[in-house]
Motif scaffolding. Sequence first.
Motif, PDB file in Angstrom:
ATOM      1  N   ARG A 541     -30.007  19.602  -8.654  1.00 18.23           N
ATOM      2  CA  ARG A 541     -29.289  18.371  -7.876  1.00 18.23           C
ATOM      3  C   ARG A 541     -29.117  16.917  -8.877  1.00 18.23           C
ATOM      4  NH1 ARG A 541     -32.423  18.669  -2.302  1.00 18.23           N
ATOM      5  NH2 ARG A 541     -31.086  20.396  -1.230  1.00 18.23           N
ATOM      6  N   GLN A 552     -22.453  16.130 -11.139  1.00 14.95           N
ATOM      7  CA  GLN A 552     -23.536  16.695 -10.099  1.00 14.95           C
ATOM      8  C   GLN A 552     -22.993  17.685  -9.372  1.00 14.95           C
ATOM      9  OE1 GLN A 552     -25.233  13.532  -7.874  1.00 14.95           O
ATOM     10  NE2 GLN A 552     -27.018  15.010  -7.134  1.00 14.95           N
ATOM     11  N   GLY A 554     -24.673  20.948  -6.700  1.00  8.66           N
ATOM     12  CA  GLY A 554     -25.681  21.516  -5.982  1.00  8.66           C
ATOM     13  C   GLY A 554     -25.764  23.101  -5.855  1.00  8.66           C
ATOM     14  N   ASN A 588     -26.446  23.411  -0.089  1.00  8.56           N
ATOM     15  CA  ASN A 588     -27.506  22.947  -0.748  1.00  8.56           C
ATOM     16  C   ASN A 588     -28.866  23.191  -0.034  1.00  8.56           C
ATOM     17  OD1 ASN A 588     -26.559  21.489  -3.140  1.00  8.56           O
ATOM     18  ND2 ASN A 588     -25.268  20.404  -1.660  1.00  8.56           N
TER      19      ASN A 588
END
Length: 598
Positions: A541, A552, A554, A588
């Motif tokens: 993450r 970014q 996940g 996630n």
Amino acid sequence: MPGARHCPSLPLLILFALLLGVLAAPARAALVLHDDSPPEDLHGRVDYLADPAGRLQLPALLARPEVFRSSATRRDLGFGYVHGAIWLRLQVESAASQARDWRLEIAYPSLDRVDLYDVGADGVRHSQAGDMLPFAQRSVGNRNPVFDLHLQPGERRTLYLRASSEGSMTLGATLYSRTAHEQHSLQGYVVQALYGGTLLALGCYNLLLFLALRERPFFYYVLFVGVFAIGILGLNGFGAQFLWPQAGWWTNRALPFGISAAAAIGILFARSFLDTRQWLPRGDRWLRLAFVIVAGCALATLLLPVQLALQTMSVSGIAMCLSLLATAFVCLKNRVPGAGIFALAWSMLLGGALLLALRNFALIPSNFFTIYAMQIGSSLEMILLSFALAARFNELKRQKEQALQQHEKQLEQRVAERTEALEDANQRLRGLAMKDPLTGLANRTALQAQLELAIRRSHRRQELLAVMLIDLDGFKPINDQHGHALGDQVLAEIARRLQKCARETDLPARLGGDEFVLVCETVSSPEQAEQVALRILEQLRRPIELEQLSVQVGASIGIVLSCGEDSGTLLIRRADAAMYVAKAAGRNRVQLHESSPA
């Protein structure tokens, strides 16, 4: 004189006649007391008379003073176990400048009954003491038999002391000034209180250790200290003064029962502390029999005549100490942990018990060391046993640490073996070009081969194997917006982070696209596998800094566990199914497959 009373029952004419007889008869020189006279040991100063039937009365003794014998011919004033009564006679004369108070003390609290007849020109004063007399009725409130004497300047008096007891007749007497006796008595109480405090502290300390560690030797030690304290309270007079002051049946039973019961519990402690069942099986059978015998002796002390009960206590106590000492030396020869300190501790107690028994039988002199031999020996013994228990605890701790170190060595060896196996596998992979060219991780072919090997090892060792399928969340928009080149950099960084989270024995691989697999061997529980997955999730993450651009992603992670019963293909399929459940639940996150063993 406080605590004394005149005897009004004797007719005055008879009394005067008897006193005239005493004055006419030859007598020993009186003990002259001055203002600054130090404490006077009365051995050699008093005359004595044995009264086996216990029927002699004061008038008969006043009429026949010649029946007394000088105590100077005796080793001391210890008469051992005798029947009836013992009379002591002492003449005292005051050379003090004024009227003064004195105190006569017999330094042995366990005498049943002691009467003092203080004969002078004004008649007879009677005082009484002894542990079979209610404490409130004693002439002087003290754990020992103590009597007050009041002398006018120049006054001469004759003291007749009658003692009777079911126990040992120890009549060591000392004459003090009242001030000196109060200081001496206070010192004696302080010493006994320190001894009792030591027993209490050792008992409480080891009770706390027992509650914390649940080790049986600590429990037996606490029982031993507690029961032994009962016997000592009967011996030093504290019990008759503070705990059972009414002088009932228990007064003469506390000492023999307490010491005998402590001897029986001492056997249980020895068996547990020395672990004789393991180290000395034959000796352990003998100790079990000895426990039954000594416990029977302890119960018998409640029923036998007091004198026989005390003798039973002495014999069983010494026999028990000798048996445990012999057992300790055998265990010491066999290198049993703690046997050396145990042997030294019981030697201390045996020495004290032996001196006390010999003194009780009047075989050795009665003095400070023989009277207090049991307290001295027992305090040293209990302190040493407490050290022995601490040493035993440290030994157990050391053994546990050794076992842990051995386990760690085995684990290191197994890790080394697996590392070596992985290195060999990696060499084969390099030789066969089985690495993913972008990430440097194992590719699908290498994953399948290594996964099958891991499954076989898991089955052979009956250890859990975890297969984690990791699918990136939010990777497609990065590819679409910034191009495949930057997407490849993202995948390479994800691979580096995955390798960083993996253990040396784990196998990270790229399944294809943005899907990765981590094979974890030697997993202790599902919770551990989930913790590893959560650590990976946290690392993935974190923002990725590339070419002045921060992105970014996940991940959704599916986990399947196996003990080696399933094929590699099936495990990956189940991990994939768990991963889709994680995506459906909001992405996630980590999801364990339902068929995984608990």
